[in-house]
Write a protein that holds these residues in place. Sequence first.
Motif, PDB file in Angstrom:
ATOM      1  N   THR A 133       0.830  -1.208   0.000  1.00 14.09           N
ATOM      2  CA  THR A 133       0.000   0.000   0.000  1.00 14.09           C
ATOM      3  C   THR A 133       0.859   1.250   0.000  1.00 14.09           C
ATOM      4  OG1 THR A 133      -1.753  -1.173   1.205  1.00 14.09           O
ATOM      5  CG2 THR A 133      -1.821   1.231   1.223  1.00 14.09           C
ATOM      6  N   ALA A 134       1.910   1.251   0.836  1.00 12.08           N
ATOM      7  CA  ALA A 134       2.810   2.403   0.887  1.00 12.08           C
ATOM      8  C   ALA A 134       3.493   2.625  -0.456  1.00 12.08           C
ATOM      9  CB  ALA A 134       3.847   2.199   1.985  1.00 12.08           C
ATOM     10  N   GLU A 135       3.870   1.551  -1.135  1.00  8.69           N
ATOM     11  CA  GLU A 135       4.515   1.683  -2.449  1.00  8.69           C
ATOM     12  C   GLU A 135       3.561   2.271  -3.482  1.00  8.69           C
ATOM     13  OE1 GLU A 135       6.245  -1.958  -3.716  1.00  8.69           O
ATOM     14  OE2 GLU A 135       7.628  -2.100  -2.008  1.00  8.69           O
ATOM     15  N   ARG A 136       2.302   1.859  -3.449  1.00  6.49           N
ATOM     16  CA  ARG A 136       1.326   2.405  -4.407  1.00  6.49           C
ATOM     17  C   ARG A 136       1.144   3.907  -4.195  1.00  6.49           C
ATOM     18  NH1 ARG A 136      -1.246  -2.671  -3.491  1.00  6.49           N
ATOM     19  NH2 ARG A 136      -2.504  -1.818  -1.805  1.00  6.49           N
ATOM     20  N   TYR A 137       1.039   4.309  -2.948  1.00  2.21           N
ATOM     21  CA  TYR A 137       0.914   5.740  -2.655  1.00  2.21           C
ATOM     22  C   TYR A 137       2.182   6.491  -3.045  1.00  2.21           C
ATOM     23  CZ  TYR A 137      -3.556   5.817  -0.147  1.00  2.21           C
ATOM     24  OH  TYR A 137      -4.887   5.764   0.178  1.00  2.21           O
ATOM     25  N   ASP A 138       3.334   5.872  -2.809  1.00  2.00           N
ATOM     26  CA  ASP A 138       4.598   6.528  -3.126  1.00  2.00           C
ATOM     27  C   ASP A 138       4.729   6.768  -4.632  1.00  2.00           C
ATOM     28  OD1 ASP A 138       7.398   7.398  -2.364  1.00  2.00           O
ATOM     29  OD2 ASP A 138       7.901   5.725  -3.670  1.00  2.00           O
ATOM     30  N   VAL A 139       4.381   5.757  -5.429  1.00  2.00           N
ATOM     31  CA  VAL A 139       4.455   5.916  -6.887  1.00  2.00           C
ATOM     32  C   VAL A 139       3.491   6.997  -7.354  1.00  2.00           C
ATOM     33  CG1 VAL A 139       4.012   4.792  -9.095  1.00  2.00           C
ATOM     34  CG2 VAL A 139       5.261   3.568  -7.312  1.00  2.00           C
ATOM     35  N   ALA A 140       2.261   6.989  -6.821  1.00  2.00           N
ATOM     36  CA  ALA A 140       1.280   8.002  -7.218  1.00  2.00           C
ATOM     37  C   ALA A 140       1.755   9.399  -6.850  1.00  2.00           C
ATOM     38  CB  ALA A 140      -0.062   7.707  -6.553  1.00  2.00           C
ATOM     39  N   GLU A 141       2.318   9.525  -5.654  1.00  2.00           N
ATOM     40  CA  GLU A 141       2.832  10.836  -5.244  1.00  2.00           C
ATOM     41  C   GLU A 141       3.960  11.290  -6.153  1.00  2.00           C
ATOM     42  OE1 GLU A 141       5.376  12.862  -1.617  1.00  2.00           O
ATOM     43  OE2 GLU A 141       4.433  10.904  -1.292  1.00  2.00           O
ATOM     44  N   ARG A 142       4.867  10.375  -6.507  1.00  2.00           N
ATOM     45  CA  ARG A 142       5.988  10.748  -7.379  1.00  2.00           C
ATOM     46  C   ARG A 142       5.519  11.123  -8.778  1.00  2.00           C
ATOM     47  NH1 ARG A 142       9.483   6.945  -8.529  1.00  2.00           N
ATOM     48  NH2 ARG A 142       8.518   5.152  -7.505  1.00  2.00           N
ATOM     49  N   VAL A 143       4.448  10.479  -9.240  1.00  2.00           N
ATOM     50  CA  VAL A 143       3.909  10.838 -10.554  1.00  2.00           C
ATOM     51  C   VAL A 143       3.431  12.287 -10.550  1.00  2.00           C
ATOM     52  CG1 VAL A 143       1.982  10.453 -12.145  1.00  2.00           C
ATOM     53  CG2 VAL A 143       3.302   8.515 -11.299  1.00  2.00           C
ATOM     54  N   PHE A 144       2.674  12.661  -9.533  1.00  2.00           N
ATOM     55  CA  PHE A 144       2.149  14.025  -9.491  1.00  2.00           C
ATOM     56  C   PHE A 144       3.247  15.047  -9.188  1.00  2.00           C
ATOM     57  CE2 PHE A 144      -1.919  11.824  -9.172  1.00  2.00           C
ATOM     58  CZ  PHE A 144      -2.706  12.615 -10.003  1.00  2.00           C
ATOM     59  N   ARG A 145       4.221  14.660  -8.391  1.00  2.00           N
ATOM     60  CA  ARG A 145       5.343  15.579  -8.180  1.00  2.00           C
ATOM     61  C   ARG A 145       6.137  15.727  -9.481  1.00  2.00           C
ATOM     62  NH1 ARG A 145       5.326  17.437  -3.343  1.00  2.00           N
ATOM     63  NH2 ARG A 145       4.685  16.146  -1.554  1.00  2.00           N
ATOM     64  N   GLY A 146       6.253  14.637 -10.245  1.00  2.00           N
ATOM     65  CA  GLY A 146       6.923  14.722 -11.540  1.00  2.00           C
ATOM     66  C   GLY A 146       6.190  15.658 -12.484  1.00  2.00           C
ATOM     67  N   ILE A 147       4.856  15.588 -12.462  1.00  2.00           N
ATOM     68  CA  ILE A 147       4.063  16.507 -13.289  1.00  2.00           C
ATOM     69  C   ILE A 147       4.276  17.939 -12.821  1.00  2.00           C
ATOM     70  CG2 ILE A 147       1.713  17.192 -13.911  1.00  2.00           C
ATOM     71  CD1 ILE A 147       0.935  14.236 -13.769  1.00  2.00           C
ATOM     72  N   GLY A 148       4.299  18.123 -11.496  1.00  2.00           N
ATOM     73  CA  GLY A 148       4.501  19.456 -10.955  1.00  2.00           C
ATOM     74  C   GLY A 148       5.868  20.036 -11.278  1.00  2.00           C
ATOM     75  N   GLU A 149       6.859  19.173 -11.410  1.00  2.00           N
ATOM     76  CA  GLU A 149       8.196  19.645 -11.777  1.00  2.00           C
ATOM     77  C   GLU A 149       8.315  19.876 -13.284  1.00  2.00           C
ATOM     78  OE1 GLU A 149      10.731  16.606 -10.354  1.00  2.00           O
ATOM     79  OE2 GLU A 149      10.440  17.086  -8.227  1.00  2.00           O
ATOM     80  N   SER A 150       7.648  19.033 -14.069  1.00  2.00           N
ATOM     81  CA  SER A 150       7.803  19.104 -15.523  1.00  2.00           C
ATOM     82  C   SER A 150       7.007  20.247 -16.146  1.00  2.00           C
ATOM     83  CB  SER A 150       7.368  17.783 -16.163  1.00  2.00           C
ATOM     84  OG  SER A 150       8.136  16.705 -15.689  1.00  2.00           O
ATOM     85  N   ALA A 151       5.802  20.506 -15.637  1.00  2.00           N
ATOM     86  CA  ALA A 151       4.929  21.495 -16.269  1.00  2.00           C
ATOM     87  C   ALA A 151       5.574  22.886 -16.343  1.00  2.00           C
ATOM     88  CB  ALA A 151       3.583  21.547 -15.550  1.00  2.00           C
ATOM     89  N   PRO A 152       6.141  23.423 -15.240  1.00  2.00           N
ATOM     90  CA  PRO A 152       6.781  24.744 -15.362  1.00  2.00           C
ATOM     91  C   PRO A 152       7.997  24.716 -16.301  1.00  2.00           C
ATOM     92  CG  PRO A 152       6.334  24.225 -13.071  1.00  2.00           C
ATOM     93  CD  PRO A 152       6.114  22.969 -13.845  1.00  2.00           C
TER      94      PRO A 152
END
Length: 257
Positions: A133-152
Amino acid sequence: MDILTLVGLLAGILIVILAMLSNASALTFLNLPGLAIVIGGTAAVTLIKFRLPSVMSAFRLAMASAFTDRMVQPSALIQEVSSLAAVVRKEGILGLENHQTDTEFLRKAINLCVDGHPPELIEEILTHEIQQTAERYDVAERVFRGIGESAPAIGMLGTLVGLVQMLNTLDDPSSIGPAMAIALLTTLYGAFIAQLIALPLADKLQLKAEDEARNQVLITTSMRNIMRGENPRVMTEMLSSFVTPEHRAALAPERRG
């Protein structure tokens, strides 16, 4: 429904849109080439960083957890497992067979106990579930942080594209406006996606992951103590560390019992 997440997201987007439209029309801030650069570029970078199943899973998890409030409060869980401990002391472990609960992880733990598995195996299975469960949340969080870093960053790339186009067409005044629009609006689009959508969702997923892990550890600890035949009052006293001091008053009846 986690209404505050939805309200915060919509309020943030609405405030920015109203500010943009206060002295200009919607078409002023609509530039399809710039929008295509930011959305397409961000999507491309995200797919380069992560596998497609991980990206799809991240969006599903965000919709299922960030915008819903399915998490049971620790104080309610402690009261529930304390009642389970009392049942086991009176009727044995098979007394849990008819217990109904809305918490999926607790339901799984009860089924493992009723099936007669050794305590060591039950704890191992539950610990593995916590890790997954922790790994699933971690991957999801990293995906959105990746989007947040890439968009700007993609927005800045679009800004450079617009500036190059503008500099190459200085002899044609009619082309300067569209090129400048791409240069400025792509940065706006990138910041908008990152600061109002991706990064807040990443933070919310991190918070949900912490809450989920806390409840799962609480349940695992409880089932281990129940299998040992621990006194419900002692178990409640031990589990009270999972709740904040101001919420421990709700556990007073169980602690006295």
